[in-house]
Enzyme design. Structure first.
Site, PDB file in Angstrom:
ATOM      1  N   SER A  38       0.805  -1.229   0.000  1.00  0.00           N
ATOM      2  CA  SER A  38       0.000   0.000   0.000  1.00  0.00           C
ATOM      3  C   SER A  38       0.835   1.275   0.000  1.00  0.00           C
ATOM      4  O   SER A  38       0.319   2.342  -0.305  1.00  0.00           O
ATOM      5  CB  SER A  38      -0.916   0.023   1.224  1.00  0.00           C
ATOM      6  OG  SER A  38      -0.142  -0.113   2.403  1.00  0.00           O
ATOM      7  N   ASP A 336      -3.300   8.214   7.517  1.00  0.00           N
ATOM      8  CA  ASP A 336      -4.280   7.375   8.207  1.00  0.00           C
ATOM      9  C   ASP A 336      -3.525   6.507   9.209  1.00  0.00           C
ATOM     10  O   ASP A 336      -2.344   6.736   9.462  1.00  0.00           O
ATOM     11  CB  ASP A 336      -5.134   6.559   7.220  1.00  0.00           C
ATOM     12  CG  ASP A 336      -4.327   5.509   6.461  1.00  0.00           C
ATOM     13  OD1 ASP A 336      -3.160   5.238   6.836  1.00  0.00           O
ATOM     14  OD2 ASP A 336      -4.860   4.955   5.480  1.00  0.00           O
ATOM     15  N   HIS A 339      -0.585   4.714   7.093  1.00  0.00           N
ATOM     16  CA  HIS A 339       0.155   5.236   5.928  1.00  0.00           C
ATOM     17  C   HIS A 339       0.612   6.675   6.090  1.00  0.00           C
ATOM     18  O   HIS A 339      -0.113   7.495   6.654  1.00  0.00           O
ATOM     19  CB  HIS A 339      -0.736   5.141   4.682  1.00  0.00           C
ATOM     20  CG  HIS A 339      -1.215   3.758   4.417  1.00  0.00           C
ATOM     21  ND1 HIS A 339      -2.503   3.352   4.679  1.00  0.00           N
ATOM     22  CD2 HIS A 339      -0.564   2.666   3.950  1.00  0.00           C
ATOM     23  CE1 HIS A 339      -2.630   2.072   4.373  1.00  0.00           C
ATOM     24  NE2 HIS A 339      -1.464   1.627   3.923  1.00  0.00           N
TER      25      HIS A 339
END
Ligand SMILES: *[C@@H]1O[C@H](CO)[C@@H](O)[C@H](O)[C@H]1NC(C)=O
Ligand SMILES: *[C@@H]1O[C@H](CO)[C@@H](O)[C@H](O)[C@H]1NC(C)=O
Ligand SMILES: *[C@@H]1O[C@H](CO)[C@@H](O)[C@H](O)[C@H]1NC(C)=O
Ligand SMILES: *[C@@H]1O[C@H](CO)[C@@H](O)[C@H](O)[C@H]1NC(C)=O
Length: 372
Positions: A38, A336, A339
Site C-alpha cells: 500500500s 491514516d 500510511h
C-alpha cells in the site's frame, strides 16, 4: 488503430536510439515497474472484488490530490511511488496494471492489449497492491500477493515482446527501474498471530521468496532494482494506540530491523551472482527512526497520530467519509492509521533519490537511474 501503430513505431525507434541518449545526465529511464504494497499502490486494489479488500476509494483519500478525488492511493495526495517516479523524470507513478486491463465497454480486447503495451513501453506499469506481503499467505484473498504481481509483470512482458520484439524489450527493461517495497504486512501478520512461531523460520521464507522474486525478474530482463526496506512498523498509529502511553512496539520494530539486515545481505549476494544486476537499497527503517527522534528537523508537528481517522490518535478506525480530519496535514507523518501523509512521502522520496548518504546503499536512486 493507425494512431496506435504509429505510436508503437515511435516507441520502437526511441528504444533503439536510447543507448547513447540515456547517458545524458538527467534523462529519465525508459520505464518504471513497481511491485509492492500500500505504500506504493496507485489504484490496483480498486479493481479487486471482495468485501475485505482495502481500497482508498473514498474521501478523505485524495483530498490534496489534483482534483481532490480519491485515486486508490493510501494518501491525502501523491504517494512515495509517485515522488520517486517524479524525481526520476516521470509525471507520476506508472498506472495500475488492473486499470489497463479494465473492461472498457466501448472498445475491443485488442485495444486493451494496446493500452497495456503502450503504458508498459512508454512509462511502465504498477503492480503494487495494498495488504500484499512477500508471502502468499499474508492477507490472502485481500490483495495481489507478490508472486501474482510477478506473474502479471511476466504477462505484460509477453505482450511487449509480441508488439515490438524481444531485442527491443530486453534493451528497454535493462535500462528501466524496478521499484520494490514490500514486507511490512508480513511483519504485521506475524506479530498479530496468536501463536508466535519462530522468527528465524519467518525470515528464511521471506528471504527465500524475495530472492526468488528478484532472480525471476532478472531472468525476465530486469537489471536496475530500487528496493525499499521495512520501516519502523512498530510506530504506526494503529500500533501505538494499543499502548496506554502511545509508545512504539519495540518487538515489532526489532522484527523489521532483523528482516532488513537479512534483506541487505540478500542484495549483496544477488548482485554478486546475477550478471549486470545493480541496485539501490533504501533504508526506510533508518529514515523513520531518525524522523521520530527529531521530528522538528523535518518540520513535523505530530509523529504519533493519524490525520484522518477516529478515536485516540485518530487510530481506532480507518479513514472514512465521517472521520475527523486534522488541521495541519503537512505537519503529520501519518495520514491514516497505517500510511504516511503526502508530505512525508515527498520527503521519503527525496531522501532516497539524492538525500543523505546513510539512507541508501551502495548508491542512491539517482545514481541507479542514471547508471548505464
Ligand atoms: C477506458 O480506456 C481509457 C483510455 O483508453 C481510460 O482512460 C479509461 O479509464 C478506461 N475506462 C475504464 C472504465 O477503465
Ligand atoms: C513467464 O512466462 C513464460 C511464458 O510466457 C513462462 O514460461 C514462465 O514460466 C513465466 N515465468 C513466471 C515466473 O511466471
Ligand atoms: C515462498 O515461500 C513459500 C513457503 O516457504 C513457498 O511455498 C513458495 O514456493 C515460495 N514462493 C516463491 C516464489 O519462492
Ligand atoms: C462512520 O461510519 C461507519 C460506517 O460507514 C460507522 O461504522 C462508524 O461508527 C462511523 N464513525 C463515526 C466516528 O461516526
Amino acid at each position: 488503430m493507425e494512431v496506435l501503430v504509429l505510436l508503437l513505431c515511435l516507441v520502437i525507434s526511441s528504444i533503439q536510439t536510447a543507448a547513447p541518449v540515456a547517458a545524458a545526465v538527467g534523462l529519465r529511464p525508459p520505464a518504471m515497474y513497481v511491485l509492492g504494497d500500500s505504500l506504493l499502490d496507485v489504484g490496483n486494489n480498486n479493481y479487486l472484488t471482495g468485501a475485505d479488500v482495502p481500497r482508498a476509494n473514498k474521501p478523505y483519500y485524495g483530498v490534496d490530490f489534483p482534483g481532490g478525488k480519491p485515486t486508490g492511493r493510501f494518501s491525502n495526495g501523491y504517494n512515495t511511488a509517485d515522488y520517486i517516479a517524479k524525481s526520476m523524470g516521470f509525471a507520476s507513478s506508472p498506472p495500475p496494471y488492473l486499470s489497463l486491463l479494465a473492461d472498457n465497454s466501448s472498445s475491443s480486447s485488442r485495444i486493451h492489449a494496446h493500452q497495456l503495451v503502450l503504458a508498459a513501453l512508454t512509462n511502465g506499469v504498477s503492480y503494487a497492491s495494498a495488504d500484499a506481503g512477500i508471502l502468499d499467505s499474508t492477507n490472502a484473498g485481500k490483495c495481489i500477493p507478490l508472486s501474482t504481481q510477478l506473474r502479471y509483470f511476466n504477462a505484460t512482458r509477453a505482450e511487449m515482446v509480441a508488439a515490438v520484439g524481444s531485442v527491443a524489450v530486453s534493451a528497454l527493461l535493462s535500462k528501466s527501474i524496478f521499484l520494490i517495497g514490500v514486507g511490512s504486512n508480513d511483519m504485521f501478520v506475524f506479530a498479530a498471530a496468536e501463536q508466535q512461531s519462530d522468527a528465524a523460520a519467518l525470515y528464511a521464507s521471506l528471504i527465500s521468496n524475495y530472492s526468488a522474486t528478484i532472480t525471476q525478474l532478472h531472468s525476465m530482463g530486469a537489471r536496475k532494482f530500487a528496493v525499499i526496506n521495512v520501516g519502523e512498523v512498530g510506530c504506526v498509529p494503529t500500533v501505538r494506540v494499543l499502548d496506554a502511553a502511545g509508545q512504539c512496539a519495540d518487538g515489532l520494530n526489532r522484527l523489521a530491523a532483523d528482516f532488513d539486515d537479512a534483506l541487505r545481505q540478500l542484495l549483496v549476494d544477488l548482485a554478486a551472482r546475477l550478471p549486470g544486476l545493480v541496485y539501490s537499497l533504501a533504508d526506510s527503517f533508518a529514515l523513520s527512526r531518525d524522523t521520530f527522534a527529531d521530528p522538528q528537523a523535518a518540520g513535523y508537528t505530530d509523529i504519533a497520530a493519524a490525520c484522518c481517522g477516529s478515536g485516540r490518535l485518530l487510530a481506532e478506525a480507518d479513514c472514512l467519509p465521517n472521520s475527523t480530519l486534522c488541521g495541519n496535514r503537512d505537519g503529520h507523518v501519518f495520514w491514516d492509521r497505517y500510511h504516511p501523509a503526502q508530505r512525508a512521502c515527498l520527503l521519503t522520496a527525496q531522501a532516497f533519490y539524492d538525500g543523505p548518504a546513510q539512507y541508501t546503499t551502495p548508491i542512491n536512486f539517482m545514481q541507479l537511474a542514471q547508471s548505464s
